[in-house]
Design a protein around this motif. Structure first.
Motif, short mmCIF file in Angstrom:
data_model
loop_
_atom_site.label_atom_id
_atom_site.label_comp_id
_atom_site.label_asym_id
_atom_site.label_seq_id
_atom_site.Cartn_x
_atom_site.Cartn_y
_atom_site.Cartn_z
N SER A 111 32.95 27.16 80.31
CA SER A 111 34.34 26.01 80.95
C SER A 111 35.40 26.99 80.30
O SER A 111 36.36 27.68 81.29
N GLN A 130 35.40 30.37 80.27
CA GLN A 130 35.11 31.30 81.25
C GLN A 130 35.84 31.14 82.94
O GLN A 130 36.58 31.65 83.28
N ILE A 131 34.76 29.98 83.71
CA ILE A 131 35.64 29.24 83.99
C ILE A 131 37.45 29.36 84.34
O ILE A 131 38.34 29.25 85.92
N ALA A 132 38.13 28.95 83.32
CA ALA A 132 39.93 28.69 83.18
C ALA A 132 40.50 29.95 83.55
O ALA A 132 40.73 29.99 84.03
N GLN A 153 38.90 32.99 84.54
CA GLN A 153 38.52 33.77 86.45
C GLN A 153 39.51 32.72 87.06
O GLN A 153 39.92 33.37 87.72
N GLU A 154 39.94 31.39 87.13
CA GLU A 154 40.79 30.86 87.67
C GLU A 154 42.46 31.31 87.30
O GLU A 154 43.70 31.38 88.13
N MET A 155 42.66 32.17 85.84
CA MET A 155 43.60 32.91 86.02
C MET A 155 43.84 33.96 86.29
O MET A 155 44.88 34.35 86.09
N GLY A 156 42.98 34.39 86.70
CA GLY A 156 42.54 36.32 87.65
C GLY A 156 42.00 36.62 86.59
O GLY A 156 42.06 38.25 86.67
N GLU A 174 39.66 38.22 85.58
CA GLU A 174 37.58 38.53 85.45
C GLU A 174 37.01 38.52 84.05
O GLU A 174 37.20 38.93 83.06
#
Length: 87
Positions: free
Chosen positions: A14, A16-18, A20-23, A25
């Protein structure tokens, strides 16, 4: 120990996903354990017939290792600072 890898992996997923969504990687997240059998199952080194009694949801971590999301490796318990409270 495999259950611990599963729960820690779910928490890290969770995050990692957050990120990644903030840009930001994310490379594969390392997870350390002092249990060689758990590492073997996660890295697909242990034969299936010897581990039939394990709850199938714990194989989620093995699938994520195959996808390159996590790197699971062994470290001696005395040098694994994250494992200190259980010793």
């Amino acid at each position: 120990e495999l259950a611990g890898l599963f729960h820690n992996g779910k928490e890290a997923c969770s995050m990692q996903i957050a990120l990644q969504e903030m840009g930001h990687e994310q490379p594969a997240t390392p997870i350390v354990t002092d249990n060689s059998t758990a590492v073997g199952i996660a890295n697909d080194d242990v034969k299936q017939k010897k581990s039939k009694a394990i709850d199938t949801r714990f194989y989620w971590i093995r699938d994520r290792v195959r996808q390159g999301q996590f790197i699971v490796y062994w470290r001696k318990g005395k040098t694994n600072k994250a494992d200190y409270p259980s010793k």
